[in-house]
Every structure is written in C-alpha cells, then in structure tokens.
Scaffold this motif. Structure first.
Motif, PDB file in Angstrom:
ATOM      1  N   THR A   1     -16.785  13.433  14.810  1.00  0.00           N
ATOM      2  CA  THR A   1     -18.118  13.245  14.946  1.00  0.00           C
ATOM      3  C   THR A   1     -18.453  11.916  15.400  1.00  0.00           C
ATOM      4  OG1 THR A   1     -18.188  12.652  12.882  1.00  0.00           O
ATOM      5  CG2 THR A   1     -18.596  14.957  13.487  1.00  0.00           C
ATOM      6  N   GLU A   2     -17.721  10.798  15.457  1.00  0.00           N
ATOM      7  CA  GLU A   2     -17.950   9.627  15.956  1.00  0.00           C
ATOM      8  C   GLU A   2     -16.980   9.115  16.976  1.00  0.00           C
ATOM      9  OE1 GLU A   2     -20.503   8.259  14.643  1.00  0.00           O
ATOM     10  OE2 GLU A   2     -21.138   9.439  13.159  1.00  0.00           O
ATOM     11  N   ASP A   3     -17.228   7.717  17.436  1.00  0.00           N
ATOM     12  CA  ASP A   3     -16.456   7.090  18.261  1.00  0.00           C
ATOM     13  C   ASP A   3     -15.203   6.537  17.365  1.00  0.00           C
ATOM     14  OD1 ASP A   3     -14.946   5.715  20.400  1.00  0.00           O
ATOM     15  OD2 ASP A   3     -16.622   4.451  20.693  1.00  0.00           O
ATOM     16  N   ALA A   4     -14.000   6.974  17.641  1.00  0.00           N
ATOM     17  CA  ALA A   4     -13.086   6.387  16.740  1.00  0.00           C
ATOM     18  C   ALA A   4     -11.910   5.864  17.659  1.00  0.00           C
ATOM     19  CB  ALA A   4     -12.407   7.656  16.069  1.00  0.00           C
ATOM     20  N   SER A   5     -12.361   5.326  18.898  1.00  0.00           N
ATOM     21  CA  SER A   5     -11.641   4.770  19.853  1.00  0.00           C
ATOM     22  C   SER A   5     -11.011   3.313  19.178  1.00  0.00           C
ATOM     23  CB  SER A   5     -12.142   4.558  21.097  1.00  0.00           C
ATOM     24  OG  SER A   5     -13.173   3.619  21.093  1.00  0.00           O
ATOM     25  N   GLY A   6     -11.693   2.829  18.252  1.00  0.00           N
ATOM     26  CA  GLY A   6     -11.450   1.307  17.898  1.00  0.00           C
ATOM     27  C   GLY A   6     -10.395   1.376  16.751  1.00  0.00           C
ATOM     28  N   ILE A   7      -9.973   2.651  16.094  1.00  0.00           N
ATOM     29  CA  ILE A   7      -9.047   2.577  14.939  1.00  0.00           C
ATOM     30  C   ILE A   7      -7.949   3.749  15.286  1.00  0.00           C
ATOM     31  CG2 ILE A   7     -10.594   1.964  13.285  1.00  0.00           C
ATOM     32  CD1 ILE A   7     -11.186   4.890  12.798  1.00  0.00           C
ATOM     33  N   LYS A   8      -6.988   3.703  14.315  1.00  0.00           N
ATOM     34  CA  LYS A   8      -5.904   4.635  14.783  1.00  0.00           C
ATOM     35  C   LYS A   8      -5.183   4.966  13.371  1.00  0.00           C
ATOM     36  CE  LYS A   8      -2.261   1.300  15.828  1.00  0.00           C
ATOM     37  NZ  LYS A   8      -1.296   0.817  17.042  1.00  0.00           N
ATOM     38  N   VAL A   9      -4.226   6.008  13.337  1.00  0.00           N
ATOM     39  CA  VAL A   9      -3.578   6.427  12.053  1.00  0.00           C
ATOM     40  C   VAL A   9      -2.294   5.801  12.204  1.00  0.00           C
ATOM     41  CG1 VAL A   9      -2.373   7.863  10.697  1.00  0.00           C
ATOM     42  CG2 VAL A   9      -4.786   8.205  11.504  1.00  0.00           C
ATOM     43  N   ALA A  10      -1.503   4.680  11.356  1.00  0.00           N
ATOM     44  CA  ALA A  10      -0.559   3.814  11.309  1.00  0.00           C
ATOM     45  C   ALA A  10       0.415   4.730  10.702  1.00  0.00           C
ATOM     46  CB  ALA A  10      -0.650   2.575  10.927  1.00  0.00           C
ATOM     47  N   ALA A  11       0.190   5.449   9.610  1.00  0.00           N
ATOM     48  CA  ALA A  11       0.991   6.215   8.910  1.00  0.00           C
ATOM     49  C   ALA A  11       0.382   7.035   7.955  1.00  0.00           C
ATOM     50  CB  ALA A  11       2.034   5.192   8.016  1.00  0.00           C
ATOM     51  N   GLU A  12       1.307   8.026   7.223  1.00  0.00           N
ATOM     52  CA  GLU A  12       0.408   9.102   6.344  1.00  0.00           C
ATOM     53  C   GLU A  12       1.526   9.232   5.383  1.00  0.00           C
ATOM     54  OE1 GLU A  12       0.268  13.413   7.677  1.00  0.00           O
ATOM     55  OE2 GLU A  12       0.765  12.411   9.446  1.00  0.00           O
ATOM     56  N   THR A  13       0.916   9.497   4.099  1.00  0.00           N
ATOM     57  CA  THR A  13       1.702   9.940   2.843  1.00  0.00           C
ATOM     58  C   THR A  13       2.813  11.246   3.147  1.00  0.00           C
ATOM     59  OG1 THR A  13       0.052  11.221   1.895  1.00  0.00           O
ATOM     60  CG2 THR A  13       0.016   8.798   1.334  1.00  0.00           C
TER      61      THR A  13
END
Length: 264
Positions: free
Chosen positions: A204-216
C-alpha cells in the motif's frame, strides 16, 4: 354442506401449506445452523474493526479487511448469514466464553496456552517475523548482526524481546509507522515486526527505502477459535477453509491485501 366442505378443504390446504413451509424452514435451519450448534442460520463473528489490514473500516465506513473477507467466505460456503460484533481485543475471549458470538476472526494466533482452553480451525494465515533494514544496508544480514546496533521496537511487542536477545539497543516506538520513519531517516539501524505488517506496507505504500534482511524460522499461525463444546462448528469451518484453499479464494484474498498468498 357444500359451503362447509369448501371451507374445510381450504383450511386443510392452508394447514398443509403451513406445515410444508415450517418443515422447509426447519430443514434449512438444521442443515445450515442448528447442526453446527448455532442458535439460527447466522454465524456471529467477533472482530476488532480497528486492526488494518485484517479488520477495519474503509473510507465509506464499511467493515472490511482480510479476516473479514475470510469470515464472509466461510459463512457463504456453509450456507450461513454472517453478523460481525466489533469487540476490543481485551474483551474478545471473555465474550466468546459468554456466548456473545460463535467465533473470532481477528488474527488469533494458535498457542499452546490457548489450545488448552479453546478449539482452533485450520490456520488461514501463516507468517514469520522479519528483520527490516534500509534498502542500502548490507551490514545487517541476520539477527546476529543486530549486536551493537539500534532497533526500533514497541516495548510491549514480542519482537522487542527478540531484538534485545539479539544484542540490539532498543529505541522505543509506538508502532510500525514510527519505526519505519526512524529507519528511513537513518536514526535506527533496523526494526523487527510480523511479515504481514511488512507486506501490507509494501502493498500500500512506497517501500523502496527498506528491505527484509532476514526472517525467523518459527512461524506464527492464525485461525478461527471456538469454545470446546463447539467442535462441530470448528470442523465445519475446517471444511470451508479447505474448499476456499482449493478454489483459490484464500490465495486471491492474500494477493488483494498483501500482494501474495499468506494462507500457508
């Protein structure tokens, strides 16, 4: 005599019609609701109504959301009407215990503690925890890399505990929106949250400035919950969810709200 016979015939016909109508209603009620332990043909579902994107009001004021549409699809599959009762989270299980509603659709996580007191359907949401960093951050690639870094967390969240266990210094925030703002401003190194929260934001938003580095590795599963005496209802909901999974409805709703299937 002729007139009396006509009246008697009309009365008999009316009585027969009423009997048939009554039988039809009873059959429908019994098939759709009474056999499931419901008081009628309406499935009463508790939800918060303030928990985007799962249960919230859109601009027109209509109750919408992923959990809301899942519940509507389940009720339709079972041949039931549906009624939502908006209830604060703190009172939602007490209302279920008191019989004010039949089930809850509000991202109720399946836990051993809850399973000791309630029955759960098959899960309709499966998620993990995600470690989110700035898009250009290549130093943090796993939770172990949080040691000595700063992570924005709500102090009442279980993700706060994971951040501290990973060695991070916690910057207290009120929620996801504030955490993302601090992350994009470079004032913190990371934040940990549920993958569904991240997916909703990215959808729904502009997520270009962040990312997922890892997940549990550990997954969280959410499902419908009922009281122990409503085993028939839990089994019926299981069957409905299996149908909705098979015909693609669950995947479609996941795509609508999160950009991907989140049901398994």
């Amino acid at each position: 005599m002729s007139r009396n016979r006509a009246l008697l015939s009309a009365a008999a016909a009316s009585a027969a019609l009423l009997a048939l109508t009554g039988c039809g209603s009873s059959g429908e009620s019994g098939g759709a609701g009474e056999e499931l332990g419901l008081s009628g043909d309406t499935l009463v579902v508790a939800t918060e109504g303030t928990y985007r994107p799962f249960s919230f009001h859109d601009e027109s004021g209509e109750l919408v959301g992923y959990d809301v549409e899942i519940a509507q699809a389940v009720a339709e599959n079972l041949g039931l009407e549906i009624e939502f009762q908006e209830t604060q989270w703190d009172a939602i299980f007490a209302g279920l215990d008191a019989g004010r509603f039949d089930t809850i659709a509000n991202q109720v996580t399946i836990t051993p503690e809850r399973e000791a007191d309630y029955l759960f359907s098959a899960p309709y949401t499966v998620s993990t925890g995600v470690l989110v960093v700035a898009a250009d951050n290549n130093d943090i690639q796993g939770f172990e890399d949080l040691d000595g870094k700063t992570s924005a967390q709500s102090l009442t969240s279980n993700w706060n505990e994971l951040a501290e266990e990973s060695g991070a210094t916690v910057e207290a925030v009120e929620g996801w929106a504030q955490a993302v703002a601090l992350l994009e401003q470079g004032r913190v190194d990371a934040t940990i949250n549920d993958s569904l929260t991240y997916l909703d934001y990215a959808n729904t938003e502009d997520a270009s400035g962040i990312k997922v580095a890892a997940e549990t590795e550990e997954e969280s599963q959410s499902a419908f919950v009922v009281t122990p005496e409503n085993e028939a209802l839990a089994e019926a909901i299981d069957g409905a969810l299996a149908d909705l999974r098979a015909d693609g409805t669950l995947a479609e709703l996941g795509e609508k709200y999160f950009g991907e299937d989140v049901s398994e």
